[in-house]
Design a protein around this motif. Structure first.
Motif, PDB file in Angstrom:
ATOM      1  N   MET A 252     -27.966  36.988   6.156  1.00  0.00           N
ATOM      2  CA  MET A 252     -27.229  36.918   4.917  1.00  0.00           C
ATOM      3  C   MET A 252     -25.833  36.920   4.937  1.00  0.00           C
TER       4      MET A 252
ATOM      5  N   GLU B 252     -38.009  30.888  -6.754  1.00  0.00           N
ATOM      6  CA  GLU B 252     -38.649  32.282  -6.606  1.00  0.00           C
ATOM      7  C   GLU B 252     -37.825  32.935  -5.962  1.00  0.00           C
ATOM      8  N   GLU B 253     -37.501  32.375  -4.665  1.00  0.00           N
ATOM      9  CA  GLU B 253     -36.621  32.829  -3.522  1.00  0.00           C
ATOM     10  C   GLU B 253     -35.319  33.255  -3.945  1.00  0.00           C
ATOM     11  N   MET B 254     -34.721  32.382  -4.702  1.00  0.00           N
ATOM     12  CA  MET B 254     -33.440  32.646  -4.925  1.00  0.00           C
ATOM     13  C   MET B 254     -33.307  33.506  -6.375  1.00  0.00           C
ATOM     14  N   GLY B 255     -34.328  33.982  -6.876  1.00  0.00           N
ATOM     15  CA  GLY B 255     -34.283  34.902  -7.972  1.00  0.00           C
ATOM     16  C   GLY B 255     -33.818  34.066  -9.325  1.00  0.00           C
TER      17      GLY B 255
ATOM     18  N   ARG C 293     -22.885  34.037   4.563  1.00  0.00           N
ATOM     19  CA  ARG C 293     -22.566  33.229   3.669  1.00  0.00           C
ATOM     20  C   ARG C 293     -20.877  33.522   3.665  1.00  0.00           C
TER      21      ARG C 293
ATOM     22  N   GLU D 288     -33.001  34.038   1.863  1.00  0.00           N
ATOM     23  CA  GLU D 288     -32.696  35.497   1.851  1.00  0.00           C
ATOM     24  C   GLU D 288     -33.700  36.372   2.226  1.00  0.00           C
ATOM     25  N   LYS D 289     -35.143  35.822   2.525  1.00  0.00           N
ATOM     26  CA  LYS D 289     -35.983  36.246   2.875  1.00  0.00           C
ATOM     27  C   LYS D 289     -36.654  36.179   4.390  1.00  0.00           C
ATOM     28  N   ARG D 290     -36.187  34.988   4.794  1.00  0.00           N
ATOM     29  CA  ARG D 290     -36.669  34.750   6.202  1.00  0.00           C
ATOM     30  C   ARG D 290     -35.444  34.416   7.117  1.00  0.00           C
TER      31      ARG D 290
ATOM     32  N   VAL E 117     -22.885  28.051   2.738  1.00  0.00           N
ATOM     33  CA  VAL E 117     -22.806  27.994   1.299  1.00  0.00           C
ATOM     34  C   VAL E 117     -23.785  28.942   0.773  1.00  0.00           C
ATOM     35  N   ASN E 118     -25.081  28.881   1.560  1.00  0.00           N
ATOM     36  CA  ASN E 118     -26.277  29.554   1.324  1.00  0.00           C
ATOM     37  C   ASN E 118     -27.014  30.057   2.176  1.00  0.00           C
TER      38      ASN E 118
END
Lengths: 184, 160
Positions: free
Chosen positions: B99, B131-134, B102, B69-71, B65-66
């Motif tokens: 990514m 923060e990671e997910m914006g 997903r 994003e960064k690592r 599902v997710n």
């Protein structure tokens, strides 16, 4: 002196060998140094689109999902869906996701695109490849070490390690020590 | 017969390229350690009684599902029931989930664990996640200590 000749040959040829990967690591090193501020490998584009009137019944059918995707300006094809909460359906695309909330009438669109060059550089630098690359990267690290040590003895005299080289080498060693003293 | 340098270099690069690719299996791409369990546990059963599985090695299957994003250091696995997901956390850099996973089907093996967070720790984790997910972060959304259940991921196969 004969040893210096071989030292310089080793330094020269290792330099040629390492230049490609060094440039890659330089690019990636700067990129991942600022990972707190951005995503160094992917360009993530987020936007919200109004999809007023969309209903749970509509989102329960492939045709309804296709229609929503067209409304938010994306192609009709998608991988699958998953309801993340009672009001939100996540639609998975090849290059992103769309979270459609039927209560608010908002679709949160997230499109992810790899950053050219950086994606590949980070892949190598952060050793996402694993397997054989782990050993190659180790060899590269050893080569860099040899490059540094042989570099100390390329020149002799006032510009060599007994003169100007000693000061610059010392500065390069002291700098990280100062940072450690300040921050550790 | 003399082999031109360029040809030899290309051959070496081709061999290296093949050796560095993630392991491809007929069922998908493998990450981390090979899977050792044969039988999957229902994700819904784990989420219904997570304490009963703490410390156990489990094989779970579901939709990705997710993904971090960064690592690429975690993924959320969605199971048989709607709205239910379990986070699969892996050691940073040891396994890196892409990514592009997903929406793919995944089989993940790992050890179920429970983490008790103080209110401050929970707030910091929620802030970092937002923060990671914006996403916007509201500190007031964390109102007390939290308990997190997650699978410490050891290996995974993600379908193509």
């Amino acid at each position: 002196m004969k040893w210096r000749k071989w030292n310089n040959i080793l330094h020269r040829d290792l330099g040629y060998l390492c230049v490609g990967l060094t440039v890659i690591y330089v690019v990636s090193g700067v990129a991942v140094n600022h990972i707190a501020d951005w995503n160094p490998s992917f360009d993530v584009d987020r936007r919200e689109v109004a999809v007023a009137g969309v209903t749970p019944a509509e989102l329960a059918t492939p045709d309804g999902v296709h229609a929503v995707l067209v409304r938010v300006g994306l192609g009709p094809s998608y991988r699958t869906t998953f309801p993340t909460d009672s009001a939100t359906l996540r639609i998975f695309l090849e290059d992103g996701v769309v979270d459609v909330n039927h209560e608010t009438g908002i679709a949160a669109v997230e499109v992810v695109r790899p950053r050219p060059i950086l994606r590949q550089a980070n892949f190598l630098h952060l050793n996402h490849a694993k397997r054989l690359w782990t050993w190659l990267a180790d060899l590269y690290a050893v080569a860099l070490g040899l490059l540094a040590v042989t570099g100390l003895f390329v020149l002799k005299g006032k510009k060599g390690i007994t003169g100007r080289g000693a000061w610059l080498t010392g500065a390069g060693i002291v700098l990280p020590l100062v940072v450690l003293w300040l921050y550790l | 017969m003399r082999i031109p340098h360029a040809t030899a270099a290309l051959a070496v690069l081709a061999v290296l390229g093949t050796a560095c690719r993630p392991a491809q299996e007929s069922s998908g791409t493998s990450y981390g350690e090979p899977l050792t369990l044969a039988d999957t546990t229902q994700l819904a059963a784990v989420l219904e009684n997570p304490d009963g599985y703490i410390g156990q090695k489990l094989l779970l299957a579901g939709t990705v599902v997710n993904v971090c994003e960064k690592r690429g250091c975690w993924l959320e696995l969605g199971g048989e029931l709607e709205h239910q997901t379990l986070r699969v956390k892996v050691d940073d850099g040891v396994i890196v989930f892409p990514m592009s996973a997903r929406g793919r089907q995944a089989v993940v093996e790992g050890v179920m664990e429970k983490i008790d967070l103080t209110e401050e720790e929970a707030r910091e984790q929620a802030r970092a996640h937002a923060e990671e997910m914006g996403e916007a972060f509201d500190p007031a959304s964390v109102t007390g200590p939290q308990t997190i259940y997650q699978l410490k991921g050891l290996g995974a196969v993600i379908a193509e």
